[in-house]
Design an enzyme around this catalytic site. Structure first.
Site, mmCIF file in Angstrom:
data_model
loop_
_atom_site.group_PDB
_atom_site.id
_atom_site.type_symbol
_atom_site.label_atom_id
_atom_site.label_comp_id
_atom_site.label_asym_id
_atom_site.label_seq_id
_atom_site.Cartn_x
_atom_site.Cartn_y
_atom_site.Cartn_z
ATOM 1 N N GLU A 72 1.416 -2.314 -5.107
ATOM 2 C CA GLU A 72 0.943 -3.691 -5.310
ATOM 3 C C GLU A 72 -0.361 -3.722 -6.104
ATOM 4 O O GLU A 72 -0.560 -4.578 -6.947
ATOM 5 C CB GLU A 72 0.746 -4.404 -3.960
ATOM 6 C CG GLU A 72 2.045 -4.766 -3.273
ATOM 7 C CD GLU A 72 2.911 -5.737 -4.089
ATOM 8 O OE1 GLU A 72 2.373 -6.441 -4.957
ATOM 9 O OE2 GLU A 72 4.137 -5.768 -3.876
ATOM 10 N N TYR A 155 -2.882 -12.337 -1.832
ATOM 11 C CA TYR A 155 -1.544 -11.973 -2.294
ATOM 12 C C TYR A 155 -1.191 -10.542 -1.851
ATOM 13 O O TYR A 155 -0.136 -10.301 -1.244
ATOM 14 C CB TYR A 155 -1.414 -12.078 -3.834
ATOM 15 C CG TYR A 155 -0.200 -11.299 -4.275
ATOM 16 C CD1 TYR A 155 1.071 -11.820 -4.069
ATOM 17 C CD2 TYR A 155 -0.314 -9.987 -4.765
ATOM 18 C CE1 TYR A 155 2.204 -11.079 -4.354
ATOM 19 C CE2 TYR A 155 0.806 -9.242 -5.049
ATOM 20 C CZ TYR A 155 2.060 -9.794 -4.847
ATOM 21 O OH TYR A 155 3.173 -9.044 -5.106
ATOM 22 N N ASP A 173 2.351 -15.249 -6.067
ATOM 23 C CA ASP A 173 1.806 -14.638 -7.289
ATOM 24 C C ASP A 173 2.240 -15.539 -8.452
ATOM 25 O O ASP A 173 2.779 -16.633 -8.226
ATOM 26 C CB ASP A 173 2.295 -13.184 -7.452
ATOM 27 C CG ASP A 173 3.775 -13.112 -7.819
ATOM 28 O OD1 ASP A 173 4.488 -14.126 -7.680
ATOM 29 O OD2 ASP A 173 4.223 -12.040 -8.269
#
Ligand code: SF4
Ligand SMILES: [Zn+2]
Length: 462
Positions: A72, A155, A173
């Site tokens: 991520e 996020y 996102d």
């Protein structure tokens, strides 16, 4: 914003205290349809990605959480296709927080080199140290706890919590924002914090409680592969039946409420169709900057050129990365009334003055200061021009770190600086080949001249 509880499952919650038409949410029935249609589609169409395999098959929660976190953070500003290779190498080298916490910052920067936004790598490393030193090696598993890690925002925390640990939280996102704004016809600018807060509320409300990680990935995957920014494939879209943007037509535009903040009716254009959504905010303009770079060299004991290098400050742009000497001050710009040739001459002259003053401050004796060219590199909000100069140090100066270009390039440096080095290498090989040509010509004309080989040998011994 207060939401009233809906009485019937297909009745949408009403919004109080704000002009809102109530169309920008999902009813319970729509939520169930969205979840099942999206997950069926995802199970058939999900791309195979290394971090997804780990998230699905790894039994150790710490390894699972760490791997998803690495992916991520890498994906924050970089495309999937680029990340795959970096991710695989990273996980091979540092399979968990324990191994990563023992790395040096230099190794981190080196492994991150080419991915851009280098502070992400440093923060990942700091996070691994935090997990090892403060949490005894246990990865945090909830959104709230993950938010405590350096470089982890809402996020990333939500993505890791849901994908690696099954937490029932949504993610927002860029892809999800686009999909949600189209599905629910949210035409207000997405740089408005209230709109973003609404998207988060929506995402948390609609996440599938049994498969939150897959549902979130499905939303992102839909945005990345079907509901794309400029060419959405509405015909193949698994959730087209509930898409407000797709239902937009001349008649429906009339129906849209003028007073609703989220509808953004005044900006809607019939001919743009689904591309009306999302409505972007005003862009912050990029600024132009110039940085003077000095390739200051000296031959080492084996005759190879070594260059003065420095490490950038621990915070700010390209933090901690290594670079050739950059000189404070940008060089004065030429006066407006000069013609182009005069301008350039003046600019070069002034830049030389700036560099000379800097070298005098460092008490470095030098010669052959010359401009080699310019390299442009675009950072997120800066159009940077690196102006490359070369100079030779008259004698080795102890206060500067020196290294060959080969060693410099593997030390952890930015893509921008690699471009500068490329320019330096191409300009040196040009001047080298010119020197070679003139030497060859001179040797041919005068047989008593030293051969070019003996010339280079003698330089080596110096
Ligand atoms: S129907 Fe089109 S605009 Fe609507 S969600 Fe699907 S791809 Fe996006
Ligand atoms: Zn509305």
């Amino acid at each position: 914003m207060v939401l009233k509880k809906s009485k019937k499952e297909n009745e949408k919650p009403k919004v109080e205290n704000e002009p809102d038409c109530g169309r920008h949410v999902f009813s319970a029935k729509e939520t169930r349809e969205l979840q099942s249609q999206l997950l069926v589609w995802y199970d058939k169409n999900a791309r195979t990605l290394p971090w997804r395999d780990i998230a699905r098959t790894e039994v150790d929660p710490n390894t699972r959480g760490y791997s998803v976190l690495v992916s991520e953070i890498m994906l924050q500003q970089t495309q999937v296709a680029t990340v795959i290779d970096y991710f695989n190498k990273w996980i091979k080298k540092w399979p968990g927080t324990k191994e990563l916490s023992k790395a040096t910052l230099e190794q981190i920067n080196q492994a991150w080199s080419g991915l851009g936004y280098y502070s992400r790598g440093r923060r990942l490393w700091e996070g691994a140290r935090y997990v090892e030193e403060t949490l005894d090696g246990s990865m945090p598993q909830t959104r709230v706890e993950l938010l405590k890690l350096p470089g982890v925002g809402k996020y990333t925390a939500s993505a890791v919590a849901s994908i690696a640990f099954g937490a029932q939280v949504g993610v927002v996102d860029g892809n999800v924002l686009r999909v949600l704004s189209r599905l629910r016809g949210i035409g207000a600018p997405i740089d408005n914090q209230k709109v973003v807060d609404h998207m988060w509320k929506l995402a948390d409300d609609i996440v599938d409680k049994e498969r939150p990680g897959d549902f979130n990935q499905a939303m992102m995957e839909l945005g990345a592969t079907v509901c794309t920014p400029k060419a959405p494939s509405c015909v193949t879209c698994p959730v087209k039946s509930m898409c407000a943007a797709r239902a937009l037509n001349a008649a429906s535009i009339v129906d849209i409420e003028d007073t609703c903040v989220k509808c953004g009716k005044s900006e809607l254009k019939m001919e743009e169709g689904v591309l009306n959504y999302p409505r972007k905010g005003k862009k912050t303009a990029s600024r132009d900057e110039r940085t003077l770079v000095l390739a200051l060299s000296h031959p080492n004991s084996s005759g190879d050129l070594v260059y003065a290098v420095q490490q950038r400050p621990a915070s700010g742009l390209l933090a901690n990365l290594w670079e050739l000497l950059t000189v404070p001050g940008e060089g004065k710009q030429a006066a407006d009334d000069q013609d182009e040739a005069g301008k350039q001459q003046k600019e070069v002259k002034d830049e030389k003055e700036v560099i000379s003053t800097h070298l005098e401050t460092l008490k470095v004796a030098y010669s052959q200061l010359a401009k080699k060219g310019e390299v442009n590199h675009v950072f997120s909000h800066i159009n940077m021009t690196y102006v490359l100069y070369t100079a030779t140090m008259d004698k080795k100066y102890e206060g500067l770190e020196l290294m060959t270009l080969d060693n410099f390039l593997v030390k952890g440096t930015s893509t921008a600086m690699k471009k500068v080095v490329k320019l330096l290498q191409s300009s040196s090989s040009d001047s080298c080949s010119m020197k070679r040509k003139s030497l060859t010509a001179a040797t041919a004309a005068d047989p008593k001249q030293r051969s070019i080989n003996s010339f280079f040998k003698s330089v080596k011994k110096e």
